[in-house]
Design a protein around this motif. Structure first.
Motif, PDB file in Angstrom:
ATOM      1  N   THR A 246     -34.128  -2.410  -7.653  1.00 39.01           N
ATOM      2  CA  THR A 246     -35.300  -1.243  -7.486  1.00 39.01           C
ATOM      3  C   THR A 246     -36.149  -1.566  -8.655  1.00 39.01           C
ATOM      4  O   THR A 246     -37.361  -0.646  -8.766  1.00 39.01           O
ATOM      5  N   GLU A 247     -36.065  -2.114  -9.694  1.00 43.20           N
ATOM      6  CA  GLU A 247     -36.746  -2.456 -10.985  1.00 43.20           C
ATOM      7  C   GLU A 247     -38.137  -2.851 -10.538  1.00 43.20           C
ATOM      8  O   GLU A 247     -38.143  -4.000  -9.951  1.00 43.20           O
ATOM      9  N   GLY A 248     -39.155  -2.037 -10.961  1.00 43.96           N
ATOM     10  CA  GLY A 248     -40.419  -2.422 -11.055  1.00 43.96           C
ATOM     11  C   GLY A 248     -41.146  -2.023  -9.546  1.00 43.96           C
ATOM     12  O   GLY A 248     -42.330  -2.593  -9.289  1.00 43.96           O
TER      13      GLY A 248
ATOM     14  N   ILE B 244     -41.638   3.162  -4.691  1.00 44.97           N
ATOM     15  CA  ILE B 244     -40.974   3.833  -3.490  1.00 44.97           C
ATOM     16  C   ILE B 244     -42.054   3.917  -2.477  1.00 44.97           C
ATOM     17  O   ILE B 244     -43.093   4.672  -2.633  1.00 44.97           O
ATOM     18  N   PRO B 245     -41.738   3.273  -1.182  1.00 46.81           N
ATOM     19  CA  PRO B 245     -42.537   3.374  -0.238  1.00 46.81           C
ATOM     20  C   PRO B 245     -42.513   5.018   0.338  1.00 46.81           C
ATOM     21  O   PRO B 245     -41.521   5.584   0.359  1.00 46.81           O
ATOM     22  N   ALA B 246     -43.947   5.566   0.452  1.00 43.68           N
ATOM     23  CA  ALA B 246     -43.774   6.971   0.938  1.00 43.68           C
ATOM     24  C   ALA B 246     -43.441   7.318   2.440  1.00 43.68           C
ATOM     25  O   ALA B 246     -43.964   6.539   3.162  1.00 43.68           O
ATOM     26  N   ALA B 247     -42.488   8.224   2.715  1.00 44.39           N
ATOM     27  CA  ALA B 247     -42.322   8.339   4.288  1.00 44.39           C
ATOM     28  C   ALA B 247     -43.392   8.901   4.697  1.00 44.39           C
ATOM     29  O   ALA B 247     -44.203   9.513   4.287  1.00 44.39           O
ATOM     30  N   GLN B 248     -43.629   8.432   6.106  1.00 38.93           N
ATOM     31  CA  GLN B 248     -44.691   9.106   6.935  1.00 38.93           C
ATOM     32  C   GLN B 248     -44.253  10.266   7.727  1.00 38.93           C
ATOM     33  O   GLN B 248     -44.541  10.287   8.891  1.00 38.93           O
ATOM     34  N   THR B 249     -43.588  11.131   6.937  1.00 38.25           N
ATOM     35  CA  THR B 249     -43.225  12.475   7.664  1.00 38.25           C
ATOM     36  C   THR B 249     -44.338  13.262   7.813  1.00 38.25           C
ATOM     37  O   THR B 249     -45.168  13.705   6.798  1.00 38.25           O
ATOM     38  N   GLN B 250     -44.744  13.697   8.844  1.00 32.64           N
ATOM     39  CA  GLN B 250     -45.625  14.908   9.391  1.00 32.64           C
ATOM     40  C   GLN B 250     -44.897  16.259   9.721  1.00 32.64           C
ATOM     41  O   GLN B 250     -44.286  16.122  10.869  1.00 32.64           O
TER      42      GLN B 250
ATOM     43  N   ASN C  51     -35.353   4.870   1.536  1.00 30.86           N
ATOM     44  CA  ASN C  51     -35.367   3.753   0.414  1.00 30.86           C
ATOM     45  C   ASN C  51     -34.253   3.815  -0.630  1.00 30.86           C
ATOM     46  O   ASN C  51     -34.406   3.690  -1.755  1.00 30.86           O
ATOM     47  N   GLN C  52     -33.159   4.259  -0.080  1.00 28.20           N
ATOM     48  CA  GLN C  52     -32.103   4.522  -1.053  1.00 28.20           C
ATOM     49  C   GLN C  52     -31.468   3.530  -1.796  1.00 28.20           C
ATOM     50  O   GLN C  52     -31.182   2.405  -1.224  1.00 28.20           O
TER      51      GLN C  52
ATOM     52  N   GLY D 126     -25.852   0.718  -8.356  1.00 31.26           N
ATOM     53  CA  GLY D 126     -26.982  -0.154  -8.929  1.00 31.26           C
ATOM     54  C   GLY D 126     -27.989   0.737  -9.584  1.00 31.26           C
ATOM     55  O   GLY D 126     -27.629   1.571 -10.066  1.00 31.26           O
ATOM     56  N   ARG D 127     -29.119   0.015  -9.786  1.00 30.18           N
ATOM     57  CA  ARG D 127     -30.246   0.781 -10.644  1.00 30.18           C
ATOM     58  C   ARG D 127     -30.838   1.713  -9.678  1.00 30.18           C
ATOM     59  O   ARG D 127     -30.953   1.193  -8.713  1.00 30.18           O
ATOM     60  N   GLY D 128     -31.006   2.755 -10.184  1.00 29.17           N
ATOM     61  CA  GLY D 128     -31.776   3.817  -9.343  1.00 29.17           C
ATOM     62  C   GLY D 128     -33.105   3.632  -9.608  1.00 29.17           C
ATOM     63  O   GLY D 128     -33.729   2.862 -10.192  1.00 29.17           O
ATOM     64  N   TYR D 129     -33.972   4.752  -9.327  1.00 30.11           N
ATOM     65  CA  TYR D 129     -35.279   4.725  -9.482  1.00 30.11           C
ATOM     66  C   TYR D 129     -35.633   5.524 -11.143  1.00 30.11           C
ATOM     67  O   TYR D 129     -35.006   6.628 -11.289  1.00 30.11           O
TER      68      TYR D 129
END
Length: 270
Positions: free
Chosen positions: A67-69, A72-78, A178-179, A184-187
């Motif tokens: 996850t480093e660098g 995070i893809p933005a969800a296309q939730t409407q 994108n869990q 591991g490393r989180g965000y």
């Protein structure tokens, strides 16, 4: 015994001695070759094991830090469903919806990720058609299960701040889609802030709240109550206790069968 016989016997003894020496020399040569092969084999095995170990370490480190660098893809939730933060709980949907559920989930929990993958879309459909109100409890249960520790709490705090901005659902979905891997490393704070920006959150309060841990104390205090609530405990591999995900309806734990949601929203009970 005549001289001729003594000479012949002596010659036979010498021949036998020479044959014995030849056999010994051959045996030593064979043993030497076998020993060399064994040494070569041992060296080869050691080199192979070392390569596997080094490769495993490199793969583990790469996986742990994947996850480093990354953005995070933005969800296309409407969704136009109402969102309301009530302390450290976020209510999504029509407050007058005929069915209400409480969902306890940790953003780092793999089982919660699987729950979202299987039921996230059907739940959202019920919220959007007005038949379901969801009360989401972001649970910082796995604070020590990231490297460095803390992502579970950071993500929960950030989700509440996103709720203050009216973007909880999209933020929540982005983190589960994108869990990071448990262990591991989180965000980082910067990555969580950037996700908010990508979802249209521009306020300084959002960024400052992430960096300052705006709701950390409330989340931690509420989790302690949740984890010790006997009504939320279930039998598990390690005995009875609280685990995530947990879904409740009218104070009762819902058994997450394939059709549990349809049963609840159709009025046939849990």
């Amino acid at each position: 015994m005549g001289g001729a016989e003594r000479t012949a016997r002596k010659r036979r003894q010498q021949q036998q001695q020479q044959q014995g020496k030849n056999v010994v020399a051959q045996a030593r040569g064979t043993a030497g070759m076998a020993g060399g092969k064994r040494v070569g084999l041992i060296v080869g095995v050691v080199v192979l094991v070392a390569a596997v170990v080094v490769g495993g370490v490199l793969w583990t480190n790469a996986s742990k830090n994947e996850t480093e660098g990354e953005q995070i893809p933005a969800a296309q939730t409407q969704s136009d469903a109402p969102e309301n933060r009530d302390g450290v709980v976020v209510e999504t949907g029509d407050p007058d919806a005929p069915t209400t559920i409480d969902v306890y989930a940790d953003f780092l929990c793999p089982a919660c990720g699987s729950f979202y993958e299987q039921f996230g879309e059907p739940i959202q459909e019920k919220v959007d058609d007005g038949s379901l109100l969801v009360r989401t409890h972001p649970v910082p249960m796995l604070v020590e299960a990231s490297d460095p520790p803390g992502y579970s709490l950071d993500a929960a705090n950030a989700s509440l701040l996103a709720a203050d901005e009216g973007e909880f659902t999209a933020f929540h979905d982005s983190l589960f889609q994108n869990q990071p891997a448990e262990g591991g490393r989180g965000y980082s704070d910067d990555q969580l802030i950037q996700l908010g920006r990508d979802l249209g959150i521009e306020s300084d309060a959002f960024a400052q709240g992430i960096r300052n841990g705006e709701y950390d104390d409330q989340l931690t205090s509420e989790f302690e109550k949740t984890a010790s609530n006997p009504d939320l405990m279930q039998e598990g591999p390690r005995g009875k206790g609280f685990s995530t995900p947990t879904v409740t309806h009218e104070g009762e734990i819902v058994q997450l069968t394939d059709n549990w949601l349809e049963q609840l929203t159709s009025g046939s009970g849990s």
